[in-house]
Design a protein around this motif. Sequence first.
Motif, PDB file in Angstrom:
ATOM      1  N   PHE A 126      45.118   8.185 -13.902  1.00 55.44           N
ATOM      2  CA  PHE A 126      44.007   8.883 -13.245  1.00 55.44           C
ATOM      3  C   PHE A 126      44.582   9.712 -12.104  1.00 55.44           C
ATOM      4  O   PHE A 126      45.672   9.423 -11.611  1.00 55.44           O
ATOM      5  CB  PHE A 126      42.973   7.875 -12.726  1.00 55.44           C
ATOM      6  CG  PHE A 126      43.532   6.887 -11.738  1.00 55.44           C
ATOM      7  CD1 PHE A 126      44.236   5.775 -12.176  1.00 55.44           C
ATOM      8  CD2 PHE A 126      43.392   7.087 -10.373  1.00 55.44           C
ATOM      9  CE1 PHE A 126      44.776   4.869 -11.262  1.00 55.44           C
ATOM     10  CE2 PHE A 126      43.927   6.188  -9.454  1.00 55.44           C
ATOM     11  CZ  PHE A 126      44.621   5.072  -9.909  1.00 55.44           C
ATOM     12  N   ILE A 282      34.196   6.845  -4.624  1.00 58.35           N
ATOM     13  CA  ILE A 282      34.813   8.153  -4.857  1.00 58.35           C
ATOM     14  C   ILE A 282      36.154   8.221  -4.147  1.00 58.35           C
ATOM     15  O   ILE A 282      37.130   8.750  -4.651  1.00 58.35           O
ATOM     16  CB  ILE A 282      33.896   9.276  -4.318  1.00 58.35           C
ATOM     17  CG1 ILE A 282      32.631   9.358  -5.154  1.00 58.35           C
ATOM     18  CG2 ILE A 282      34.627  10.612  -4.326  1.00 58.35           C
ATOM     19  CD1 ILE A 282      31.710  10.460  -4.727  1.00 58.35           C
ATOM     20  N   GLY A 284      38.712   6.154  -0.923  1.00 59.73           N
ATOM     21  CA  GLY A 284      38.885   5.038  -0.007  1.00 59.73           C
ATOM     22  C   GLY A 284      40.114   5.261   0.835  1.00 59.73           C
ATOM     23  O   GLY A 284      41.057   5.945   0.421  1.00 59.73           O
ATOM     24  N   ARG A 311      36.437  10.819 -10.601  1.00 60.17           N
ATOM     25  CA  ARG A 311      35.107  10.377 -10.145  1.00 60.17           C
ATOM     26  C   ARG A 311      34.453  11.451  -9.294  1.00 60.17           C
ATOM     27  O   ARG A 311      33.253  11.701  -9.403  1.00 60.17           O
ATOM     28  CB  ARG A 311      35.235   9.083  -9.337  1.00 60.17           C
ATOM     29  CG  ARG A 311      35.648   7.926 -10.222  1.00 60.17           C
ATOM     30  CD  ARG A 311      35.533   6.629  -9.462  1.00 60.17           C
ATOM     31  NE  ARG A 311      36.351   5.614 -10.096  1.00 60.17           N
ATOM     32  CZ  ARG A 311      36.594   4.427  -9.569  1.00 60.17           C
ATOM     33  NH1 ARG A 311      36.077   4.124  -8.392  1.00 60.17           N
ATOM     34  NH2 ARG A 311      37.331   3.554 -10.202  1.00 60.17           N
TER      35      ARG A 311
HETATM   36  P1  AMP Z   1      42.698   3.008  -4.106  1.00 59.28           P
HETATM   37  O1  AMP Z   1      44.041   3.694  -4.204  1.00 59.28           O
HETATM   38  O2  AMP Z   1      42.604   1.784  -4.965  1.00 59.28           O
HETATM   39  O3  AMP Z   1      42.244   2.834  -2.718  1.00 59.28           O
HETATM   40  O4  AMP Z   1      41.663   3.995  -4.780  1.00 59.28           O
HETATM   41  C1  AMP Z   1      41.236   5.201  -4.192  1.00 59.28           C
HETATM   42  C2  AMP Z   1      40.290   5.885  -5.147  1.00 59.28           C
HETATM   43  O5  AMP Z   1      40.955   6.174  -6.379  1.00 59.28           O
HETATM   44  C3  AMP Z   1      39.100   5.023  -5.565  1.00 59.28           C
HETATM   45  O6  AMP Z   1      38.059   5.137  -4.634  1.00 59.28           O
HETATM   46  C4  AMP Z   1      38.739   5.603  -6.906  1.00 59.28           C
HETATM   47  O7  AMP Z   1      37.910   6.733  -6.746  1.00 59.28           O
HETATM   48  C5  AMP Z   1      40.075   6.028  -7.470  1.00 59.28           C
HETATM   49  N1  AMP Z   1      40.623   5.043  -8.426  1.00 59.28           N
HETATM   50  C6  AMP Z   1      41.282   3.904  -8.155  1.00 59.28           C
HETATM   51  N2  AMP Z   1      41.651   3.275  -9.286  1.00 59.28           N
HETATM   52  C7  AMP Z   1      41.211   4.039 -10.321  1.00 59.28           C
HETATM   53  C8  AMP Z   1      41.279   3.953 -11.758  1.00 59.28           C
HETATM   54  N3  AMP Z   1      41.896   2.931 -12.362  1.00 59.28           N
HETATM   55  N4  AMP Z   1      40.702   4.948 -12.475  1.00 59.28           N
HETATM   56  C9  AMP Z   1      40.085   5.985 -11.886  1.00 59.28           C
HETATM   57  N5  AMP Z   1      39.991   6.127 -10.552  1.00 59.28           N
HETATM   58  C10 AMP Z   1      40.546   5.174  -9.766  1.00 59.28           C
END
Ligand code: AMP
Length: 416
Positions: A126, A282, A284, A311
Amino acid sequence: MKGKISAIKGTKDILPQEARKWQRVEAVARRVFELYGYREIRTPIFEATELFEKGTGQTSDIVIKEMYTFRDKAGRSLTLRPEYTPSVVRSIIEHRLYLKPEPLRFYYIGPMFRYDKPQKGRYRQFDQGDIEVFGEMDPAVDAEIVEMANFLCKELHVTKIEILVNSVGCKICRPSYLRELRVEAEKARDSLCPDCQRKITINPLRIFDCKVETCKEIAQGFPEITKYLCQECEEHFRQFCAYLEFYKISYKVEPHLVRGIDYYTKTTFEFVSKKLGAQDAILGGGRYDDMMKVFGGPDICGIGFAIGMGRLISVVPSKGMEGGFLYLAYLGEEAKKAGMGLVQFLRSKGVECLIEFKERSLKNQMSRANKLGATWVLIVGEDEVREGKYQLKNMTTGVQEEKTREEILKGIQEAS
Ligand code: AMP
């Protein structure tokens, strides 16, 4: 069909029409990041596995279960990046960017890889749009990046966003919270999933990341970290919220928002959309003040966020994303050559043109232009070539006019 090869589970083709929307959204994101003084940094897609073990954290779900790790031909353990921050930190240290006068503000848009359970909105490959800022401890920067993300959403006409904020404390105040949390989690042990039962000992904070419904419900009753913050963290959080109010940003304090990555300190936040369903985040982000030191670099604090581009794009209205183009319809060899010259001229002036080299009747070409959604059709026949005047049809209004090359250009430029 026998022997058919499909895309790997959890990956997805972005087909041309959708890709166009991606390009537009990415262009807006880049422009917004640059407006705030961020500059692009491009790092490799794979790194030493150790980088993420150390950076993302040994107790995070990402490192425990979701990394695409493999050995290369030299036997080294490599990992396809599951997130971006550790790579940026490595790069800053490696190139000693902190010695340069430029602000340590970076952005990047590109693919990440996690062996997650695929479902709508969750993929194994992604794209994320990331920003990181280092060396600015003032809570005003925490608020500014939230304001920047909010501005980006506004520029993209994304509505119905909720902004959740929290503080996860620091290494001084978090241990006392973790002790309390462990006691409470221990009481609920039998009702938690096996994963969460393991997390009680390793890092009970990670129970909040669990995607199992019963665990989520139980975790709702767990103590709130905001009540355990030390004076410094409490003050930082208070000021962060005050700056958000200065920017007139509506937010909600969500005391269980701890985010799935181990390195966060103090501020954490998330943008969620009611339009998204189960995977509603969306973007974080949060602070990671200790990360640079952990990697053997200088003691420089950091903060950033990651947008899930897929997203985000799914909640961006598609209207106006397509952009207009001119379809050139011609009849006969001479008209074809004249048409080739016309589109060459118009393209050089920035007008997007399509001329297809396939024998078709004029009627057929008109109906194709209509089907493809052309904004303009320029009709070139033998008479037009002779007179140097062509039929320009505006597909929105249906008005067709005879025009010279220069008049065509002027008409299109004035209309767009
Ligand atoms: P993170 O790096 O886990 O803090 O994620 C930040 C953002 O990336 C999240 O809010 C999601 O919008 C997106 N995201 C995280 N994991 C996935 C995934 N497996 N597939 C699609 N989008 C993701």
